[in-house]
Scaffold this motif. Structure first.
Motif, mmCIF file in Angstrom:
data_model
loop_
_atom_site.group_PDB
_atom_site.id
_atom_site.type_symbol
_atom_site.label_atom_id
_atom_site.label_comp_id
_atom_site.label_asym_id
_atom_site.label_seq_id
_atom_site.Cartn_x
_atom_site.Cartn_y
_atom_site.Cartn_z
ATOM 1 N N TRP A 19 -19.576 68.964 61.855
ATOM 2 C CA TRP A 19 -19.992 68.182 63.012
ATOM 3 C C TRP A 19 -19.091 68.421 64.217
ATOM 4 O O TRP A 19 -19.556 68.433 65.335
ATOM 5 C CB TRP A 19 -19.976 66.699 62.638
ATOM 6 N N ILE A 20 -17.791 68.646 63.996
ATOM 7 C CA ILE A 20 -16.871 68.805 65.122
ATOM 8 C C ILE A 20 -16.592 70.265 65.444
ATOM 9 O O ILE A 20 -15.822 70.554 66.321
ATOM 10 C CB ILE A 20 -15.550 68.041 64.884
ATOM 11 N N ALA A 21 -17.228 71.177 64.755
ATOM 12 C CA ALA A 21 -16.967 72.603 64.974
ATOM 13 C C ALA A 21 -17.381 73.032 66.367
ATOM 14 O O ALA A 21 -18.199 72.484 67.019
ATOM 15 C CB ALA A 21 -17.716 73.430 63.941
ATOM 16 N N GLN A 80 -7.711 62.212 72.673
ATOM 17 C CA GLN A 80 -8.150 61.030 71.938
ATOM 18 C C GLN A 80 -9.584 61.223 71.434
ATOM 19 O O GLN A 80 -9.885 60.913 70.275
ATOM 20 C CB GLN A 80 -8.070 59.784 72.821
ATOM 21 N N GLY A 81 -10.453 61.733 72.275
ATOM 22 C CA GLY A 81 -11.834 61.971 71.871
ATOM 23 C C GLY A 81 -11.923 62.942 70.708
ATOM 24 O O GLY A 81 -12.649 62.695 69.739
ATOM 25 N N ARG A 82 -11.193 64.055 70.789
ATOM 26 C CA ARG A 82 -11.203 65.033 69.693
ATOM 27 C C ARG A 82 -10.642 64.429 68.411
ATOM 28 O O ARG A 82 -11.170 64.655 67.319
ATOM 29 C CB ARG A 82 -10.418 66.281 70.083
ATOM 30 N N LEU A 83 -9.583 63.638 68.530
ATOM 31 C CA LEU A 83 -8.960 63.028 67.365
ATOM 32 C C LEU A 83 -9.911 62.052 66.674
ATOM 33 O O LEU A 83 -10.105 62.111 65.456
ATOM 34 C CB LEU A 83 -7.677 62.304 67.781
ATOM 35 N N PHE A 84 -10.541 61.175 67.431
ATOM 36 C CA PHE A 84 -11.456 60.199 66.833
ATOM 37 C C PHE A 84 -12.732 60.867 66.326
ATOM 38 O O PHE A 84 -13.348 60.364 65.387
ATOM 39 C CB PHE A 84 -11.751 59.062 67.811
ATOM 40 N N ALA A 85 -13.132 61.986 66.898
ATOM 41 C CA ALA A 85 -14.283 62.729 66.380
ATOM 42 C C ALA A 85 -13.976 63.293 64.996
ATOM 43 O O ALA A 85 -14.880 63.488 64.190
ATOM 44 C CB ALA A 85 -14.660 63.858 67.342
ATOM 45 N N ARG A 86 -12.710 63.529 64.697
ATOM 46 C CA ARG A 86 -12.283 64.024 63.382
ATOM 47 C C ARG A 86 -12.073 62.904 62.378
ATOM 48 O O ARG A 86 -11.876 63.161 61.193
ATOM 49 C CB ARG A 86 -10.944 64.756 63.516
ATOM 50 N N ALA A 87 -12.066 61.659 62.828
ATOM 51 C CA ALA A 87 -11.673 60.541 61.976
ATOM 52 C C ALA A 87 -12.631 60.360 60.803
ATOM 53 O O ALA A 87 -13.841 60.273 60.974
ATOM 54 C CB ALA A 87 -11.600 59.254 62.789
ATOM 55 N N ALA A 88 -12.065 60.297 59.611
ATOM 56 C CA ALA A 88 -12.816 59.932 58.418
ATOM 57 C C ALA A 88 -12.676 58.435 58.160
ATOM 58 O O ALA A 88 -13.412 57.869 57.373
ATOM 59 C CB ALA A 88 -12.311 60.734 57.215
ATOM 60 N N GLY A 89 -11.712 57.791 58.842
ATOM 61 C CA GLY A 89 -11.477 56.357 58.758
ATOM 62 C C GLY A 89 -10.457 55.972 59.814
ATOM 63 O O GLY A 89 -9.625 56.795 60.201
ATOM 64 N N VAL A 140 -0.140 64.894 66.880
ATOM 65 C CA VAL A 140 -1.516 65.193 66.501
ATOM 66 C C VAL A 140 -2.000 66.481 67.132
ATOM 67 O O VAL A 140 -2.706 67.255 66.513
ATOM 68 C CB VAL A 140 -2.442 64.020 66.886
ATOM 69 N N SER A 141 -1.621 66.754 68.369
ATOM 70 C CA SER A 141 -2.149 67.928 69.052
ATOM 71 C C SER A 141 -1.728 69.226 68.371
ATOM 72 O O SER A 141 -2.364 70.241 68.541
ATOM 73 C CB SER A 141 -1.727 67.928 70.528
ATOM 74 N N ASN A 201 -11.977 54.058 71.491
ATOM 75 C CA ASN A 201 -12.218 55.421 71.018
ATOM 76 C C ASN A 201 -13.154 55.480 69.819
ATOM 77 O O ASN A 201 -13.556 56.574 69.410
ATOM 78 C CB ASN A 201 -10.889 56.090 70.673
ATOM 79 N N LEU A 202 -13.523 54.336 69.249
ATOM 80 C CA LEU A 202 -14.512 54.336 68.164
ATOM 81 C C LEU A 202 -15.819 54.959 68.624
ATOM 82 O O LEU A 202 -16.600 55.450 67.807
ATOM 83 C CB LEU A 202 -14.760 52.915 67.663
ATOM 84 N N LEU A 203 -16.041 54.980 69.927
ATOM 85 C CA LEU A 203 -17.250 55.607 70.479
ATOM 86 C C LEU A 203 -17.351 57.080 70.108
ATOM 87 O O LEU A 203 -18.442 57.637 70.079
ATOM 88 C CB LEU A 203 -17.271 55.462 72.001
#
Length: 162
Positions: A160-162, A55-64, A4-5, A75-77
């Motif tokens: 939002w994550i920019a 993990q935080g960056r990855l879940f911030a990108r999550a569309a699902g 992912v990184s 990490n849903l937070l």
């Protein structure tokens, strides 16, 4: 899990959380489940292999988000409001922790429950037995997670994550 990184950090992603190192409450046929998730456009990832910041960056990108219930769901937070979440869980040992997090974060949440198979291996606690998820039901629920992009679509997610 996926590397992912190395992926661009601004693109939204559908995550399927793998628990490849987990011995307790293992998913039966996990390789088939991961292959199904990948075929449906999910990135299969093992969050425990990432730093907390990754993990935080990855879940911030999550569309699902989908996967077997476990600590990675904390990490849903980091998810945006409206993200759809599917938690796979043993039907005999119901735990509402992820639902509480989802409600607090404004996420759409579903469980997909499956029976445990205690005869496949001996465990000290019945809750640790492997469990099975129906692949047809899983496919339908993974499609549900992908049906809606949260909070204004993919462009808004990138903003939002920019």
């Amino acid at each position: 899990g996926a590397a992912v990184s190395a992926a661009p950090m601004r693109e939204p992603v559908f995550l399927f959380l793998a628990r490849r190192r987990q011995i307790r409450a293992m998913l039966i046929d996990e390789d088939r489940i991961y292959a199904l998730a990948e075929r449906l456009g999910y990135t299969v990832v093992s969050p425990e292999r990432l730093s907390v910041a990754e993990q935080g960056r990855l879940f911030a990108r999550a569309a699902g988000v989908a996967g077997p219930q476990g600590s990675a769901f904390a990490n849903l937070l980091f998810c945006r409001s409206g993200v759809r979440v599917l938690a796979l869980q043993q039907e005999e040992f119901f735990d509402e922790t992820e639902l509480d997090t989802a409600i607090a974060c404004g996420l759409e949440f579903r469980w997909l429950l499956g029976p445990s198979e205690p005869n496949l291996a001996r465990y000290r606690w019945p809750r640790d037995a492997p469990f099975r998820i129906d692949l047809g039901q899983l496919e339908r629920q993974l499609v549900w997670v992908r049906e809606k992009t949260p909070a204004g679509g993919a462009a808004a997610a990138r903003e939002w994550i920019a």
